[in-house]
Design a protein around this motif. Structure first.
Motif, PDB file in Angstrom:
ATOM      1  N   SER A   2      21.907 115.701 -34.956  1.00 17.00           N
ATOM      2  CA  SER A   2      22.121 114.637 -35.911  1.00 17.00           C
ATOM      3  C   SER A   2      23.583 114.205 -35.937  1.00 17.00           C
ATOM      4  CB  SER A   2      21.678 115.113 -37.288  1.00 17.00           C
ATOM      5  OG  SER A   2      22.141 116.418 -37.502  1.00 17.00           O
ATOM      6  N   ALA A   3      23.771 112.966 -36.117  1.00 14.79           N
ATOM      7  CA  ALA A   3      25.132 112.458 -36.187  1.00 14.79           C
ATOM      8  C   ALA A   3      25.661 112.665 -37.588  1.00 14.79           C
ATOM      9  CB  ALA A   3      25.138 110.977 -35.855  1.00 14.79           C
ATOM     10  N   ARG A   4      26.953 112.623 -37.699  1.00 14.26           N
ATOM     11  CA  ARG A   4      27.532 112.781 -39.030  1.00 14.26           C
ATOM     12  C   ARG A   4      27.464 111.441 -39.732  1.00 14.26           C
ATOM     13  NH1 ARG A   4      33.215 113.648 -38.434  1.00 14.26           N
ATOM     14  NH2 ARG A   4      32.697 115.657 -37.585  1.00 14.26           N
ATOM     15  N   ILE A   5      26.665 111.356 -40.716  1.00 17.11           N
ATOM     16  CA  ILE A   5      26.541 110.103 -41.443  1.00 17.11           C
ATOM     17  C   ILE A   5      26.593 110.415 -42.914  1.00 17.11           C
ATOM     18  CG2 ILE A   5      25.160 108.924 -39.707  1.00 17.11           C
ATOM     19  CD1 ILE A   5      22.837 109.498 -41.831  1.00 17.11           C
TER      20      ILE A   5
END
Lengths: 332, 500, 346, 340
Positions: A2-5
């Motif tokens: 997962s990307a850092r969002i």
């Protein structure tokens, strides 16, 4: 991955009183205190289950066993601080150990050099893939792990009658004790840990690792040649893993090709329990050390509990999960 | 005057994140059939309020009343069903899906979207194109069309015009007016005072997480809004527009610090030539996408160009990496602060970052010396250091100041500033421009692109205008009034005509 | 990714082409032997494969040994076996990953006239020959020696292998059978070592430091590391049961003076070579073999003169500590020790 | 690390762009992923028949049987990766389904076995949903969650069946092991196509697939578009659990038994198939056919090694090298393209 969002989740409204909130804030800023507390609880638990277990010998044994894991976790920490992961550490550690035992005939020192060189090669390959070609670390190191493991198997075929043995000084390092209580491997691990903790907080290189983990693009725009640091870092990680393999083979006094496999996932788990973010930019080696000791003590606890194997596996997984969850809540 | 019915009412909304109070008591009353501006300095709580209205997260206290019914939305989807739709500064379109898939995703009828697109004059959009292949301004309009297609009673536009060329911004205003005529409400968030006074009926001003006033648009309301936003004292200071030293004469005989000769890059840049003298601030004016991004990228060593040369103090230089440009004294302040800063690290580490460019600096560092260097820059820029442990807790303006502090403490010859005041409140803007003037006065040269044309006159000595990858006009800053710049920026300059 | 993968596959294709050319020559009228193994990087299994190669060479009637060797489960072994069938082998020697799962494919092989021998572990297919070390007996023999040595009284630790693996279950069965005859022997811990050296070592040290009274340790083959653990723990050397691993055999000899008693139970990897010998006999119609041949483990203790002599005869300080020293299976294997160590097939 | 950053992309689309070349690149970008893997598989098969001319129906069946569980594992991983996550518990879930099937079906008739299979598929989906729920609710990174749930599900498999055993009725096994239609068309292939199609085609055509791709591509944009990001992520893990359960059933069909440890190989092999099959770990892109076909290519590697009589220990080296080369060349091409 997962990307850092920005989180889309919602927080439960705080129902805690001010004092407990202060405590939470304190723990958030000093997670290592919480970890050490937890460690104490585990140790206390062992003493409760089997009174008389927690003796200086047991403590010294635990530290001795935590050392290889702690050293593997050191390399893993370096890589995870930059937002990466190294799934080849176990293969490297095993390979280094195997190379050491099969090349002893060249002299102990030369064998150690060969073992470390193996670390450099795999690390360089990882570094080239991740740093220069921007491959995802998970995939890259998975591939190099398989590759180097395979190479060692092919190599082992040629080495069946190679008079493999572990040099005396490595054996002493891995399983010896000074005055019967101080494990010799601590004399390697403690300086290494000190060097790493100092290096991460007080050197330019350490600063850069955090910076890259936080924002690789910003580093690039600030004129930093990110690939250099990553390349060096992956090599460092693999060399440290090779050192871990040497300590490990010193404790078992023989190498097989599955030697360090059981340490792969714990090396990641120790770093995560220790509070280093898997996305990089936050954490440190101090936590990983406590993480490694916690995992070692946990294994001890499960051995002494003498529960069926399936239950052990489930407990082991569940406890790591709960720790990680607690950590996520604390630092959110 | 008959008061139209209140459509949306926000009462006493509060929200805290950890120990930070983002909103204390926000109030907002929007009538049906009005365009209502929401203004406030950075960190005043506008974005938080928008997110609470659209259900991104819940509020801790207060109430939201829509058409007389108290609501508490748990997701944007729920808010959308109730008739509240928001368009954000960056488009909410999923890059790996096609346009039509995106419309299906948001459950809006395709015909209606294409209808609105046609109304905005961009009817010929390939709906099977992937969003990742489309340019940003178009996406912003498509996002708007998608929002309109769900026929919202309340339309929220969060800084939609921030990086939009003015012709497209005009289309957005047109759609806003149409929406008002239909009896719906539009909430418009913008930092551009001119836009607000041109199009909005009323303005609600937030300061420090609380509503401090509502004004009707009338003559003199601009000053009123500014004073509400800033509190009285700062407002006065902000009104003194002219910066010290603007338009001063630069001695012509000094060699240029930076000279660009015949720079070309594919079909993006064509034969670009200009020079920058010590102590000079050179403004670059252009509509979105005229090659200014590429020009700055090439000068900063972020990308390479095909032809032409860059000379620094008369010597030709080649940049293969941003590090080369920094070594040559060219430092870059990108528009997007996320590209420049380490959000999880301390101010100190952010400022000190360029010190570690060379492997020689990888060794032990002297904390005392670093602290000293950083401290002087931080003091000079008046950075609010209360939340210094983690940069992300700083407001946008303070973050931008950290980027500048980084380069001031590091030292440079030429500062490349790309829209440094995008999305920054008036007070900080002023601070940044006076800092730029100070730096110029101390002998640095500065290349400044700004998307807000009036600012060219405030901060620059000279201006160049880019259109379609070429420099189409050059003038002293005092002649660079908005009308002239706009004409040139649209390519409507005699010189271009002559060339053609 | 796409262009790159095209490039990559093109180059791989070329490499494989050239390799294929090199291997296309085939010798006639000799037998082709297929080997299937599903645990790699394990010294015992490697020695087993070497013994097959050595026996193939020593027999003089084998032209080629094809080894299918990877870390996998029954599903992959089925596909390996099918591939071996397809490759035209005459004999398949396999170390089965499961007793039942491979039966259909063994039937198919037998139907094509291939002689199938399962070594080390059994399969239930009636078509196959089974030549295996009796794992139940392995567990039982060592345990009985230990319990007898303790005079039928005391606390023991059973250090098992991997939970869920048939050999481990069989050995445990044997151990339990022996235990039934000794009511005063108490099993105080039964950890699974996962057949991992370091895990074994930690478990041994944890148990030794736990304050429990431990009078003897039975191990499922990871022996030397446990003896090392006892030595470093500073406790008196208690009896340990291990396998015929070189290192442990050495410890039994050298530590006898310090009062160390123990026994190595043989578990010869040369069942592989023996299995091939049986298969070749069947193919050449030489002699009659029963379908199931059980190799009964020997117990080499260091407390009896015979045992000690056997230990000394088999010990080779030059070899790896986990090299299995019982390297022949009489009367089947005919290779020499050097041939085994060379690990070269025809 | 910065994905889809608006300011990174210049607004080049405003200018007339270089016509034919762009069009052909776009065409290649759209269709190569679709035809690339089938092409590769065809080449691999051709190569195999060339080194082993008697390659026939028997071998095709071997291939299909060998690839079946791996293909399901790859499909399981694909669902999660497209949604922007990763699932390191696939192998353990396969093991759970495998032992569950073998222990319950041993004395069942065909009809009961089918009912049990349906039950196991539901159980798999629920297990996957539990994984997903933990990922979403705990806000722990998915790698960590699935790593630990991998331990836990592995323990559960051992609880259900301590050592290999059990069984299933022959008719049930023949669903994969037989050749009903034609000798060269193994049931395994039909089963695989049917199973994947039944799940994937409705997903791809319907709204759910759109959600999964949207969430994987850009979580923020998806959320703002009104997508329930959390439920979608749970959905992706649920699908992963479902495909894992299929993998476990396939393992039961091909081996006729349950083995608590047999599933563990599939976590990493499934990931390998995914990478070679051209699905990006960043999410939002790729389809299911690539990884599924890559499972067949990966299965052919040991086969070819056997036919060529190369030291099989090179198999792992080749697989590792293949992954490394694919991703490195992929990275190399990207770096080159970015440099232009």
């Amino acid at each position: 991955m997962s990307a850092r969002i920005p989180s889309t989740g919602r927080r439960p409204p705080s129902v805690l009183g001010k004092r407990s909130r202060d405590l939470l804030v304190f723990l958030r800023d000093h997670t290592i205190v919480a970890l050490v507390l937890l460690l104490c609880i585990f140790v206390f638990g062992i003493e409760l289950i089997r009174p008389g277990t927690v003796t200086p010998t047991w403590l010294s044994n635990s530290l001795q066993f935590a050392a290889p894991l702690g050293i593997l976790a050191a390399g893993q920490t370096l890589v995870m601080l930059t937002g990466g992961i190294d799934l080849s550490v176990a293969s490297v550690a095993t390979g280094a150990a195997y190379l050491l035992t099969t090349n002893v005939s060249l002299g102990g020192f030369a064998a150690v050099l060969i073992a470390l060189a193996f670390g450099v090669i795999v690390g360089a390959l990882n570094g080239i893939g991740v740093a220069l070609l921007q491959v995802q670390p998970l995939v890259m190191t998975l591939g190099t792990g398989l590759m180097s493991g395979g190479v060692m198997i092919v190599y082992s075929q040629k080495m069946l009658a190679s008079q493999a043995r572990v040099p005396g000084f490595i054996q002493a390092l891995g399983s010896g004790k000074l005055w019967g209580v101080a494990p010799l491997d601590l004399f390697l691990w403690v300086p290494l840990a000190a060097l790493l903790i100092f290096g991460l907080s007080r050197t330019g290189f350490g600063r850069l690792l955090y910076a890259i983990g936080d924002n690789r693009l910003a580093c690039h725009l600030t004129g930093i040649r990110v690939w250099r640091i990553l390349l060096v870092n992956y090599i460092l990680c693999s060399v440290v893993a090779a050192v871990g393999g040497l300590v490990l083979v010193g404790s078992t006094n023989a190498a097989d090709l599955g030697l360090a496999d059981v340490y792969l996932l714990p090396s990641v788990a120790a770093v995560i329990i220790g509070g280093t973010s898997i996305f990089g930019g936050r954490g440190g080696y101090g936590g990983s050390i406590v993480g490694a000791v916690i995992l070692t003590v946990l294994t001890s606890l499960l051995t002494l509990l003498d529960v069926p194997e399936p239950i052990k596996q489930i407990l082991y997984g569940a406890i790591i999960l709960v720790l990680a969850a607690a950590y996520a809540r604390l630092t959110g | 005057m008959t008061e139209a019915a209140t459509l949306l009412e926000i009462k006493n909304v509060a929200k805290r994140f950890g120990s930070v109070k983002a909103l204390r008591s926000a109030e907002l009353r929007v009538r049906a059939g009005e365009i209502h501006a929401l203004m406030g300095a950075n960190g005043a709580g506008k974005s938080t309020l928008v997110k609470i209205i659209t259900g991104v997260f819940p509020c801790d206290a207060g109430s939201i009343v829509l058409a007389g019914v108290a609501r508490n939305f748990r997701s944007p989807a729920e808010a959308r069903r109730a008739g509240i739709v928001s368009v954000y500064q960056d488009p909410a379109l999923v890059p790996d899906l096609t346009l039509s898939q995106n419309m299906r995703l948001a459950r809006v009828p395709l015909e209606s979207v294409t209808g609105y697109l046609a109304e905005m004059g961009i009817g010929k959009v390939d709906l099977s194109a992937y969003v990742r292949d489309l340019p940003q301004p178009i996406l912003r309009l498509i996002d708007l069309a998608r929002a309109l297609a769900s026929e919202p009673k309340v339309l929220l536009l969060d800084e939609i015009t921030a990086a939009l060329p003015s012709d497209m911004a005009g289309k957005v205003f047109e759609m806003m007016r149409r929406w008002r005529e239909r009896g719906h409400a539009v909430i418009f968030i913008s930092h551009r005072m001119a836009e607000v006074s041109a199009i909005c009926d009323r303005t609600t001003v937030l300061r420090d997480g609380a509503t401090v006033g509502v004004t009707e648009t009338a003559s003199g309301s601009q000053e009123q809004i500014v004073s509400l936003m800033l509190g009285t004292d700062i407002a006065k200071a902000a009104q003194s527009v002219a910066q010290p030293g603007v338009g001063q004469s630069i001695p012509k005989d000094e060699p240029p610090t930076l000279e660009v000769r015949g720079m070309g890059l594919r079909n993006l840049l064509h034969d670009l030539s200009f020079s920058l003298r010590p102590g000079e601030v050179l403004g670059v004016a252009a509509l979105e996408g005229q090659g200014q991004d590429e020009l700055f990228d090439c000068l900063a060593g972020v990308r390479r160009f095909d032809s032409g040369t860059i000379l620094v103090e008369g010597k030709e230089v080649h940049f293969r990496h941003p590090g080369d440009a920094i070594k040559a004294g060219l430092v870059f302040v990108p528009a997007n602060r996320l590209q420049a800063l380490l959000q999880q690290r301390a101010i100190r580490e952010n400022v000190a970052l360029p010190m570690f460019r060379s492997p020689r600096s990888w060794g032990p560092l002297s904390m005392a010396r670093e602290r000293e260097r950083v401290q002087s820059a931080v003091t000079r820029l008046q950075i609010d250091t209360r939340a210094e442990a983690e940069l992300r807790r700083l407001s946008g303006g303070n973050q931008q100041k950290v980027v500048l502090a980084r380069w001031i403490s590091h030292g440079f010859k030429t500062l490349l500033c790309f829209d440094p005041t995008r999305g920054i409140d008036v007070g900080t803007k002023r601070q940044i421009y006076s800092l730029i003037r100070e730096l110029a006065a101390a002998g640095s040269s500065i290349l400044l692109f700004t998307s807000e044309l009036p600012e060219i006159r405030l901060a620059c000595d000279r201006a160049i205008v880019m259109f379609a990858g070429r420099i189409v006009n050059e003038m002293p800053a005092r002649e660079a009034d908005e009308a002239t710049l706009l004409l040139s920026a649209h390519g409507l300059v005699p010189r271009v005509a002559a060339e053609a | 990714m796409r262009t790159s993968s095209k490039l990559l596959y093109a180059s791989l294709f070329t490499i494989l082409l050239s390799v294929a050319g090199a291997y296309s020559a085939r010798a006639a009228d000799k037998y082709v032997v297929g080997v299937s193994n599903t645990l790699i990087g394990n010294g015992w299994r490697e020695e087993m494969i070497c013994s097959i190669k050595a026996q193939a060479l020593a027999s003089g009637v084998v032209s080629k040994v094809i080894v299918a060797n990877r870390n996998a489960g029954p599903a992959e072994q089925i596909s390996d076996l099918r591939n071996l069938i397809s490759a035209g082998v005459n004999v398949i020697v396999l170390n089965p990953s499961d007793r039942e799962a491979l039966n259909p494919v063994i039937k198919q092989a037998a139907a094509r006239g291939i002689v199938v021998v399962a070594v080390d572990q059994a399969v239930s297919a009636p078509e196959a020959y089974v030549l295996s070390n009796d794992q139940v007996d392995y567990g039982k023999a060592g345990a009985e020696w230990l319990f007898k040595h303790l005079n039928g009284k005391g606390n023991v630790v059973e250090m098992r292998g991997i939970d869920g693996v048939p050999a481990d279950a069989d050995r445990h069965k044997g151990f339990t059978e022996a235990l039934a005859n000794y009511p005063n022997i108490k099993v105080v811990a039964m950890p699974f070592t996962g057949w991992a050296l370091n895990k074994s070592a930690q478990q041994a040290k944890d148990l030794l430091a736990s304050g429990k009274q431990i009078d003897g340790i039975w191990t499922s083959g990871l022996d030397a590391v446990v003896v090392d653990a006892i030595q470093t723990s500073g406790k008196p050397l208690m009896p340990v049961i291990g396998a015929d691993n070189n290192g442990f055999v050495g410890q039994l000899i050298t530590l006898k003076d310090k009062g160390f008693a123990g026994a190595a139970v043989t578990n010869p990897p040369s069942v592989g070579g023996a299995g091939l010998a049986v298969a070749l006999d069947v193919l050449q119609k030489k002699g009659d073999h029963p379908k199931v041949i059980k190799i009964t483990p020997e117990v080499w203790d260091n407390t009896s003169d015979v045992g000690l002599a056997t230990l000394k005869r088999n010990y080779d300080p030059k070899l790896d500590p986990y090299y299995s020293m019982d390297y022949t299976v009489a009367p089947y294997t005919t290779y020499t020790k050097d041939q085994l160590l060379a690990c070269k097939g025809p | 690390m910065v994905r889809n950053d608006p300011s990174e992309k210049g607004a080049t689309g405003f200018l007339p762009s270089g016509g034919a070349r762009v069009a052909s690149m776009r065409w290649a970008g759209r269709y190569l992923p679709v035809i690339g893997m089938p092409l590769l598989l065809a080449v691999a098969l051709l190569f195999t028949t060339w080194i082993h001319p008697s390659f026939g129906a028997f071998d095709i069946q071997s291939l299909a049987l060998g690839a079946l569980p791996l293909a399901f594992a790859a499909a399981a991983q694909t669902c999660v990766v497209i949604s922007g996550g990763i699932d390191l518990s696939v192998g353990s879930l396969i093991a759970v389904a495998n032992v569950l099937a073998a222990s319950t079906m041993q004395h069942a008739d065909f009809r009961q076995a089918l009912l049990l299979a349906a039950g196991i598929l539901i159980a798999g989906a629920i297990s996957g949903a539990i994984n997903g729920a933990i990922v979403v609710l705990s806000r722990i990174p998915d790698v960590v969650v699935t790593l630990t749930t991998g331990f836990i599900w592995g323990g559960v498999a051992l609880l259900i069946m301590e050592k290999p055993g059990g069984g299933a009725p022959q008719q049930f096994l023949d669903l994969a092991a037989g050749t009903t239609l034609a000798p060269w068309l193994p049931n395994a292939v039909i089963l695989l196509i049917a199973a994947v199609a039944v799940v994937w085609i409705p997903l791809k055509l319907g709204r759910a697939g759109l959600l999964v791709y949207a969430v994987g591509s850009d979580r923020v944009a998806a959320f703002r578009s009104g997508v329930g990001v959390e439920t979608t992520r749970i959905l992706a893990y649920t699908l992963s659990g479902l495909f894992s359960a299929m993998g476990g059933l396939a393992l039961t069909m091909t081996t006729a038994i349950g083995a608590p440890l047999a599933g563990v190989y599939y976590t990493l092999s499934g990931l390998a198939a995914l990478v070679i099959g051209g699905v990006s770990l960043t999410g939002g892109r790729g389809g299911i056919s690539g990884p599924v076909l890559a499972a067949f290519v990966l299965t052919l590697i040991p086969t070819d090694l056997i036919f060529l009589n190369i030291d099989p220990n090179y198999g792992q080296v080749i697989q590792g090298t293949l992954i490394v080369l694919v991703v490195m060349l992929g990275g190399f091409v990207t770096v080159l393209r970015n440099r232009k």
